[in-house]
Write a protein that holds these residues in place. Structure first.
Motif, PDB file in Angstrom:
ATOM      1  N   SER A 126       0.846  -1.196   0.000  1.00  0.00           N
ATOM      2  CA  SER A 126       0.000   0.000   0.000  1.00  0.00           C
ATOM      3  C   SER A 126       0.877   1.240   0.000  1.00  0.00           C
ATOM      4  CB  SER A 126      -0.932   0.031   1.215  1.00  0.00           C
ATOM      5  OG  SER A 126      -0.194   0.285   2.389  1.00  0.00           O
ATOM      6  N   PHE A 127       0.238   2.372  -0.319  1.00  0.00           N
ATOM      7  CA  PHE A 127       0.884   3.662  -0.099  1.00  0.00           C
ATOM      8  C   PHE A 127       0.692   4.025   1.367  1.00  0.00           C
ATOM      9  CE2 PHE A 127       0.427   4.055  -4.703  1.00  0.00           C
ATOM     10  CZ  PHE A 127       1.585   4.729  -5.054  1.00  0.00           C
ATOM     11  N   SER A 240      -1.516  28.716 -14.814  1.00  0.00           N
ATOM     12  CA  SER A 240      -1.866  28.339 -16.184  1.00  0.00           C
ATOM     13  C   SER A 240      -3.070  27.410 -16.180  1.00  0.00           C
ATOM     14  CB  SER A 240      -0.686  27.644 -16.885  1.00  0.00           C
ATOM     15  OG  SER A 240       0.431  28.501 -16.946  1.00  0.00           O
ATOM     16  N   GLU A 241      -3.911  27.563 -17.188  1.00  0.00           N
ATOM     17  CA  GLU A 241      -5.099  26.718 -17.292  1.00  0.00           C
ATOM     18  C   GLU A 241      -4.732  25.377 -17.940  1.00  0.00           C
ATOM     19  OE1 GLU A 241      -8.398  27.483 -16.236  1.00  0.00           O
ATOM     20  OE2 GLU A 241      -7.210  28.981 -15.149  1.00  0.00           O
ATOM     21  N   TYR A 242      -5.186  24.296 -17.315  1.00  0.00           N
ATOM     22  CA  TYR A 242      -4.950  22.944 -17.822  1.00  0.00           C
ATOM     23  C   TYR A 242      -6.265  22.180 -17.886  1.00  0.00           C
ATOM     24  CZ  TYR A 242       0.185  22.993 -17.369  1.00  0.00           C
ATOM     25  OH  TYR A 242       1.528  23.255 -17.525  1.00  0.00           O
ATOM     26  N   ILE A 243      -6.348  21.281 -18.859  1.00  0.00           N
ATOM     27  CA  ILE A 243      -7.388  20.259 -18.851  1.00  0.00           C
ATOM     28  C   ILE A 243      -6.823  19.115 -18.016  1.00  0.00           C
ATOM     29  CG2 ILE A 243      -8.772  18.670 -20.249  1.00  0.00           C
ATOM     30  CD1 ILE A 243      -8.427  20.674 -22.570  1.00  0.00           C
ATOM     31  N   THR A 244      -7.509  18.731 -16.942  1.00  0.00           N
ATOM     32  CA  THR A 244      -6.874  17.884 -15.939  1.00  0.00           C
ATOM     33  C   THR A 244      -7.739  16.706 -15.491  1.00  0.00           C
ATOM     34  OG1 THR A 244      -7.791  19.062 -14.031  1.00  0.00           O
ATOM     35  CG2 THR A 244      -5.781  19.961 -15.008  1.00  0.00           C
ATOM     36  N   LYS A 245      -7.041  15.761 -14.866  1.00  0.00           N
ATOM     37  CA  LYS A 245      -7.707  14.745 -14.062  1.00  0.00           C
ATOM     38  C   LYS A 245      -6.835  14.459 -12.847  1.00  0.00           C
ATOM     39  CE  LYS A 245     -10.103  10.317 -13.965  1.00  0.00           C
ATOM     40  NZ  LYS A 245     -10.604   9.151 -14.739  1.00  0.00           N
ATOM     41  N   TYR A 246      -7.464  14.551 -11.684  1.00  0.00           N
ATOM     42  CA  TYR A 246      -6.823  14.226 -10.415  1.00  0.00           C
ATOM     43  C   TYR A 246      -7.549  13.020  -9.815  1.00  0.00           C
ATOM     44  CZ  TYR A 246      -5.084  19.145 -10.363  1.00  0.00           C
ATOM     45  OH  TYR A 246      -4.505  20.362 -10.660  1.00  0.00           O
ATOM     46  N   SER A 247      -6.788  12.096  -9.229  1.00  0.00           N
ATOM     47  CA  SER A 247      -7.389  10.914  -8.617  1.00  0.00           C
ATOM     48  C   SER A 247      -6.736  10.667  -7.256  1.00  0.00           C
ATOM     49  CB  SER A 247      -7.206   9.699  -9.520  1.00  0.00           C
ATOM     50  OG  SER A 247      -7.944   8.590  -9.044  1.00  0.00           O
ATOM     51  N   PRO A 248      -7.533  10.322  -6.230  1.00  0.00           N
ATOM     52  CA  PRO A 248      -6.965  10.146  -4.890  1.00  0.00           C
ATOM     53  C   PRO A 248      -6.099   8.901  -4.757  1.00  0.00           C
ATOM     54  CG  PRO A 248      -9.306   9.581  -4.888  1.00  0.00           C
ATOM     55  CD  PRO A 248      -9.002  10.153  -6.237  1.00  0.00           C
ATOM     56  N   ILE A 249      -5.071   8.993  -3.921  1.00  0.00           N
ATOM     57  CA  ILE A 249      -4.268   7.847  -3.490  1.00  0.00           C
ATOM     58  C   ILE A 249      -4.704   7.519  -2.068  1.00  0.00           C
ATOM     59  CG2 ILE A 249      -1.954   7.014  -2.937  1.00  0.00           C
ATOM     60  CD1 ILE A 249      -0.854   9.013  -4.970  1.00  0.00           C
ATOM     61  N   GLU A 250      -5.009   6.263  -1.814  1.00  0.00           N
ATOM     62  CA  GLU A 250      -5.467   5.855  -0.490  1.00  0.00           C
ATOM     63  C   GLU A 250      -4.482   4.883   0.153  1.00  0.00           C
ATOM     64  OE1 GLU A 250      -9.355   4.233  -1.084  1.00  0.00           O
ATOM     65  OE2 GLU A 250     -10.272   6.174  -1.552  1.00  0.00           O
ATOM     66  N   ASP A 251      -4.416   4.927   1.482  1.00  0.00           N
ATOM     67  CA  ASP A 251      -3.558   3.977   2.192  1.00  0.00           C
ATOM     68  C   ASP A 251      -4.336   2.685   2.470  1.00  0.00           C
ATOM     69  OD1 ASP A 251      -5.239   4.496   4.342  1.00  0.00           O
ATOM     70  OD2 ASP A 251      -3.732   5.529   5.549  1.00  0.00           O
ATOM     71  N   LYS A 252      -3.737   1.790   3.242  1.00  0.00           N
ATOM     72  CA  LYS A 252      -4.350   0.490   3.508  1.00  0.00           C
ATOM     73  C   LYS A 252      -5.700   0.621   4.200  1.00  0.00           C
ATOM     74  CE  LYS A 252      -4.156  -4.038   3.564  1.00  0.00           C
ATOM     75  NZ  LYS A 252      -4.200  -4.804   2.296  1.00  0.00           N
TER      76      LYS A 252
END
Length: 318
Positions: A126-127, A240-252
């Motif tokens: 896990s992270f 600066s403007e970006y087209i983005t995707k962010y996704s969460p990182i979860e621990d154990k």
């Protein structure tokens, strides 16, 4: 008549611009989504490699014998070779309570919190967040605006004669490790970042010619991420403007401990849309000019016979 000619051109132009904008936004969203999938897959593949190496080592009878016999010298050599082949920051062999028996670089650090969380009857990964005081013992973890480190942790149980006797534990610190973000940018040409909480700890995004580690994502993005949701859309990235995707990182335990990000600068998309709009305006103006010329010509063709007829009638009357 002029209005009848120009209005359809303007309507078509406006619809065309809106359609192009919509299609380019869809293409941008699809691109960052695909890039994030590639990003996640590359991380998962490396974690699988870590798990395979750790599990295989733990399953060796010769290794469990070394652990039971507390053969620190041979175990140290084993840890050094494993660290080099896996390209990680720390390989540690512990007893069943998480106390280090031997480790790469002879590091002595507290792995008990990680091991107690991940130790199972099979390999687990896990992270996890590692305190800066511990991470500093085996990595160059320090990043501005954050005191801790984000790490990939892998723990495999070691059994001897059916009894749990220890673990093989592997730790790879993500802070300042640009392997994944550089690989994604090289492959796709787009930006990539790994965050610890809301702070960039590994990134291809730059500010003043330097990697923008230590900078933060916007509160708008982070509020969505902490609710275990992806953020997809336009976001301001360091001005600066970006087209983005962010996704969460979860621990154990399912806690959000970080974010992975991919983004495409919006400026090239805006430039295409602006150029298209300007072309439509020029075409509309040319259409207007042509309509005026046609109207003048047609009007002249119609009014000239009438004027001649009127003139002839006046002459006949006289």
């Amino acid at each position: 008549m002029i209005l009848c000619a120009i209005i359809p051109l303007m309507v078509v132009g406006g619809v065309s611009t809106n359609k192009i904008t919509e299609e380019m936004q869809i293409q941008g969203d699809n691109s960052v989504n695909d890039n994030l999938n590639i990003f996640q897959e590359s991380i998962e593949n490396v974690i699988v490699e870590f798990e395979t190496t750790t599990s295989y080592t733990a399953s060796l009878d010769t290794f469990s014998e070394l652990l039971v016999n507390d053969d620190k010298e041979v175990l140290y050599d084993f840890a050094e070779k494993m660290k080099k082949s896996s390209e990680v920051d720390l390989v540690a062999f512990t007893d069943k309570n998480g106390n280090i028996i031997s480790s790469s670089d002879n590091v002595q650090t507290n792995l008990k919190p990680v091991i107690s969380k991940l130790l199972s009857n099979e390999v687990q990964s896990s992270f996890e967040i590692i305190s800066g005081s511990e991470a500093s013992k085996y990595s160059d973890y320090k990043v501005n605006n954050i005191n801790d480190a984000l790490a990939i942790c892998v723990v495999a149980p070691v059994y001897h004669s059916g009894e749990l006797v220890g673990t093989v534990t592997l730790v790879d610190i993500v802070n300042n490790d640009d392997y994944w973000v550089d690989s994604l940018k090289e492959r796709t040409g787009n930006e990539a970042t790994i965050f610890l909480k809301n702070v960039r700890i590994s990134t291809t995004v730059q500010t003043n010619g330097q990697d923008a580690t230590g900078t933060k994502c916007s509160d708008e993005v982070y509020n969505i991420i902490t609710n275990h949701q992806d953020y997809v859309g336009t976001a301001n990235v360091l001005g600066s403007e970006y087209i983005t995707k962010y996704s969460p990182i979860e621990d154990k335990d399912g806690n959000v401990v970080g974010i992975i990000f991919t983004g495409i600068p919006k400026a090239p998309f805006v430039a295409v849309i602006t150029d298209t709009r300007n072309e439509i305006i020029i075409i509309s103006l040319l259409g207007l000019l042509l309509s005026i010329l046609i109207a003048l010509y047609t009007g002249r063709k119609i009014t000239k016979p009438i004027e001649e007829l009127k003139k002839g009638t006046e002459e006949f009357g006289n």
